[in-house]
Design an enzyme around this catalytic site. Sequence first.
Site, PDB file in Angstrom:
ATOM      1  N   LYS A  67       4.635  -2.747   8.304  1.00  0.00           N
ATOM      2  CA  LYS A  67       5.720  -1.929   7.770  1.00  0.00           C
ATOM      3  C   LYS A  67       7.001  -2.745   7.846  1.00  0.00           C
ATOM      4  O   LYS A  67       7.418  -3.148   8.934  1.00  0.00           O
ATOM      5  CB  LYS A  67       5.843  -0.693   8.678  1.00  0.00           C
ATOM      6  CG  LYS A  67       6.096   0.573   7.942  1.00  0.00           C
ATOM      7  CD  LYS A  67       5.983   1.756   8.893  1.00  0.00           C
ATOM      8  CE  LYS A  67       6.514   2.983   8.251  1.00  0.00           C
ATOM      9  NZ  LYS A  67       6.423   4.156   9.091  1.00  0.00           N
ATOM     10  N   PHE A  83      12.094   4.446   4.480  1.00  0.00           N
ATOM     11  CA  PHE A  83      12.720   3.451   5.362  1.00  0.00           C
ATOM     12  C   PHE A  83      12.089   2.075   5.292  1.00  0.00           C
ATOM     13  O   PHE A  83      12.512   1.158   5.968  1.00  0.00           O
ATOM     14  CB  PHE A  83      12.696   3.965   6.812  1.00  0.00           C
ATOM     15  CG  PHE A  83      13.372   5.279   6.924  1.00  0.00           C
ATOM     16  CD1 PHE A  83      14.744   5.359   7.020  1.00  0.00           C
ATOM     17  CD2 PHE A  83      12.636   6.456   6.865  1.00  0.00           C
ATOM     18  CE1 PHE A  83      15.384   6.577   7.073  1.00  0.00           C
ATOM     19  CE2 PHE A  83      13.268   7.685   6.923  1.00  0.00           C
ATOM     20  CZ  PHE A  83      14.647   7.744   7.018  1.00  0.00           C
ATOM     21  N   GLY A  84      11.058   1.944   4.479  1.00  0.00           N
ATOM     22  CA  GLY A  84      10.436   0.635   4.390  1.00  0.00           C
ATOM     23  C   GLY A  84       9.236   0.624   3.470  1.00  0.00           C
ATOM     24  O   GLY A  84       8.846   1.647   2.923  1.00  0.00           O
ATOM     25  N   THR A  85       8.675  -0.577   3.343  1.00  0.00           N
ATOM     26  CA  THR A  85       7.501  -0.760   2.482  1.00  0.00           C
ATOM     27  C   THR A  85       6.327  -1.144   3.375  1.00  0.00           C
ATOM     28  O   THR A  85       6.497  -1.863   4.362  1.00  0.00           O
ATOM     29  CB  THR A  85       7.796  -1.883   1.465  1.00  0.00           C
ATOM     30  OG1 THR A  85       9.053  -1.580   0.858  1.00  0.00           O
ATOM     31  CG2 THR A  85       6.741  -1.970   0.397  1.00  0.00           C
ATOM     32  N   VAL A  86       5.141  -0.635   3.020  1.00  0.00           N
ATOM     33  CA  VAL A  86       3.971  -0.885   3.852  1.00  0.00           C
ATOM     34  C   VAL A  86       3.008  -1.813   3.098  1.00  0.00           C
ATOM     35  O   VAL A  86       2.739  -1.607   1.907  1.00  0.00           O
ATOM     36  CB  VAL A  86       3.265   0.439   4.225  1.00  0.00           C
ATOM     37  CG1 VAL A  86       2.122   0.196   5.198  1.00  0.00           C
ATOM     38  CG2 VAL A  86       4.263   1.425   4.836  1.00  0.00           C
ATOM     39  N   ASP A 139       8.229  15.179  11.977  1.00  0.00           N
ATOM     40  CA  ASP A 139       7.961  14.974  10.551  1.00  0.00           C
ATOM     41  C   ASP A 139       6.469  15.151  10.248  1.00  0.00           C
ATOM     42  O   ASP A 139       5.863  14.348   9.533  1.00  0.00           O
ATOM     43  CB  ASP A 139       8.466  13.593  10.110  1.00  0.00           C
ATOM     44  CG  ASP A 139       8.796  13.544   8.623  1.00  0.00           C
ATOM     45  OD1 ASP A 139       8.879  14.620   7.992  1.00  0.00           O
ATOM     46  OD2 ASP A 139       8.968  12.433   8.088  1.00  0.00           O
ATOM     47  N   ILE A 143       0.820  -1.223   0.000  1.00  0.00           N
ATOM     48  CA  ILE A 143       0.000   0.000   0.000  1.00  0.00           C
ATOM     49  C   ILE A 143       0.847   1.263   0.000  1.00  0.00           C
ATOM     50  O   ILE A 143       0.334   2.350  -0.189  1.00  0.00           O
ATOM     51  CB  ILE A 143      -1.014   0.039   1.178  1.00  0.00           C
ATOM     52  CG1 ILE A 143      -0.348  -0.335   2.502  1.00  0.00           C
ATOM     53  CG2 ILE A 143      -2.215  -0.822   0.885  1.00  0.00           C
ATOM     54  CD1 ILE A 143      -1.284  -0.267   3.697  1.00  0.00           C
ATOM     55  N   GLY A 144       2.114   1.128   0.195  1.00  0.00           N
ATOM     56  CA  GLY A 144       2.927   2.347   0.171  1.00  0.00           C
ATOM     57  C   GLY A 144       4.399   2.048   0.356  1.00  0.00           C
ATOM     58  O   GLY A 144       4.782   0.936   0.738  1.00  0.00           O
ATOM     59  N   GLU A 145       5.163   3.065   0.055  1.00  0.00           N
ATOM     60  CA  GLU A 145       6.615   2.919   0.161  1.00  0.00           C
ATOM     61  C   GLU A 145       7.155   4.198   0.784  1.00  0.00           C
ATOM     62  O   GLU A 145       6.857   5.296   0.298  1.00  0.00           O
ATOM     63  CB  GLU A 145       7.171   2.740  -1.265  1.00  0.00           C
ATOM     64  CG  GLU A 145       8.668   2.661  -1.355  1.00  0.00           C
ATOM     65  CD  GLU A 145       9.130   1.223  -1.574  1.00  0.00           C
ATOM     66  OE1 GLU A 145       8.595   0.566  -2.468  1.00  0.00           O
ATOM     67  OE2 GLU A 145      10.038   0.791  -0.832  1.00  0.00           O
TER      68      GLU A 145
HETATM   69  N1  ATP Z   1      -1.233   2.458   8.926  1.00  0.00           N
HETATM   70  C1  ATP Z   1      -1.367   2.616   7.619  1.00  0.00           C
HETATM   71  N2  ATP Z   1      -2.529   2.320   7.014  1.00  0.00           N
HETATM   72  C2  ATP Z   1      -2.679   2.489   5.680  1.00  0.00           C
HETATM   73  N3  ATP Z   1      -1.716   2.957   4.859  1.00  0.00           N
HETATM   74  C3  ATP Z   1      -0.527   3.279   5.404  1.00  0.00           C
HETATM   75  C4  ATP Z   1      -0.283   3.114   6.802  1.00  0.00           C
HETATM   76  N4  ATP Z   1       0.966   3.537   7.071  1.00  0.00           N
HETATM   77  C5  ATP Z   1       1.491   3.935   5.905  1.00  0.00           C
HETATM   78  N5  ATP Z   1       0.614   3.775   4.894  1.00  0.00           N
HETATM   79  C6  ATP Z   1       0.833   4.077   3.463  1.00  0.00           C
HETATM   80  O1  ATP Z   1       2.170   3.777   3.155  1.00  0.00           O
HETATM   81  C7  ATP Z   1       2.853   4.932   2.680  1.00  0.00           C
HETATM   82  C8  ATP Z   1       4.291   4.885   3.155  1.00  0.00           C
HETATM   83  O2  ATP Z   1       4.305   5.103   4.538  1.00  0.00           O
HETATM   84  P1  ATP Z   1       5.634   5.370   5.357  1.00  0.00           P
HETATM   85  O3  ATP Z   1       5.252   5.803   6.708  1.00  0.00           O
HETATM   86  O4  ATP Z   1       6.519   4.191   5.268  1.00  0.00           O
HETATM   87  O5  ATP Z   1       6.393   6.434   4.507  1.00  0.00           O
HETATM   88  P2  ATP Z   1       6.137   7.978   4.150  1.00  0.00           P
HETATM   89  O6  ATP Z   1       5.693   8.712   5.353  1.00  0.00           O
HETATM   90  O7  ATP Z   1       5.199   8.082   2.956  1.00  0.00           O
HETATM   91  O8  ATP Z   1       7.569   8.391   3.670  1.00  0.00           O
HETATM   92  P3  ATP Z   1       8.849   8.704   4.567  1.00  0.00           P
HETATM   93  O9  ATP Z   1       8.895   7.705   5.668  1.00  0.00           O
HETATM   94  O10 ATP Z   1       9.951   8.557   3.593  1.00  0.00           O
HETATM   95  O11 ATP Z   1       8.632  10.090   5.067  1.00  0.00           O
HETATM   96  C9  ATP Z   1       2.056   6.102   3.205  1.00  0.00           C
HETATM   97  O12 ATP Z   1       2.213   7.249   2.389  1.00  0.00           O
HETATM   98  C10 ATP Z   1       0.641   5.552   3.156  1.00  0.00           C
HETATM   99  O13 ATP Z   1       0.121   5.682   1.839  1.00  0.00           O
END
Ligand code: ATP
Length: 367
Positions: free
Chosen positions: A68, A51-54, A166, A46-48
Amino acid sequence: MIKLIQIKDMFRVKKFHLDVREGIHQDRGVPRIYKATGKFSPANKIGEGGFGTVYKAQLENGLTVAVKRAKVDKYDPSLSAVFKNEILTLSKIEHLNLVRFYGYVEHEAELIIVIEYISNGTLREHLDGKCGNGLEIAERLDIAIDIAHAISYLHTYTDPPIIHRDIKASNILLTDKLRAKVADFGFARLGVEDPGTTHISTQIKGTAGYLDPEYLRTYQLTEKSDVYSFGVLLVEIITGRRPIESKKRLDERVTTRWALKRLNDGEAVVAMDSRLGRSVGSIQAVEEVLKLARQCLAPSRQSRPSMRKCAEVLWGIRKEVREISSLSNAASSSSFHTANLIETHQTKSLQSLFGIEGSDSLMFVSL
Ligand SMILES: Nc1ncnc2c1ncn2[C@@H]1O[C@H](COP(=O)(O)OP(=O)(O)OP(=O)(O)O)[C@@H](O)[C@H]1O
């Protein structure tokens, strides 16, 4: 077995510290997460982040969660440091407007965090029109208030305070009911514990466009750095623009500078997101929110309000918008009533003039 720390257990800080110190080598947790995510199937991604992939995952008990998975790189220990920091912070907090922490797995090269799955995308995706149907002013105010509550909680009601570092629109997740939840605690820092100390000296972390200039200059971090980022976020919520719009004209590239100039020149409405409905209430709200953003963006941290104060100001703005909209609803329904009275009166006059009665007469009048 995967260690899913129950919410009530998370507050047994001692137990958690014990877990952190000893590490949780849950060799059987990893297979369960593999199963829940379909072996980290791209279909469940669902996202990247940096620091990781979600991934979206369904646990055996039916609970849908977000998983995550750290990009663990043995040559770059800072990646897992960010992850461990997120685990530590998440374990200390619980608030309706913060993403909920369920647990984590650490085994060999895997470092995985299990958190609440929030289904409706990020605030940034809504502002970009990639999610939802466009946010109206009342919804944007509710979201700003939710975020202010979450950060106030971090600053005021945790001990020691937590500085998120952040705050940005892509770290705000929205539920189906458009309630906001602040996520991504990888950069969070514990604030000062000693009342005699004013700040923490630390290296710069955060996202370009949201960073407090005083923190950038002095390396001194306080809660007011989050207040600054919140000010940037308020401008983003009102204008719909990103903090830095590199394709715009030079004078419009830094959104906060452009929007506050519009406010100072008495034309806040120009900075208003073109997708927002124009009404007396929405225009007034835009002006008031930009005034609050101006205070949050004060160059010196002493001049910025606390997050609690921000929440109070936003409550006041929301109350005014509601009052204006209920007044204008009442006015339009009363003008509708007046129009009806006039029409009825005219109908009756015409009826008596032409000596006709009944529904035919109404047709006649409406013609
Ligand atoms: N709890 C969650 N439920 C649903 N989607 C999520 C959740 N956490 C993160 N995501 C999805 O995953 C994406 C990546 O989240 P993540 O926190 O890893 O990075 P980011 O905040 O987008 O980037 P960075 O960590 O580089 O600032 C988010 O933009 C969101 O779309």
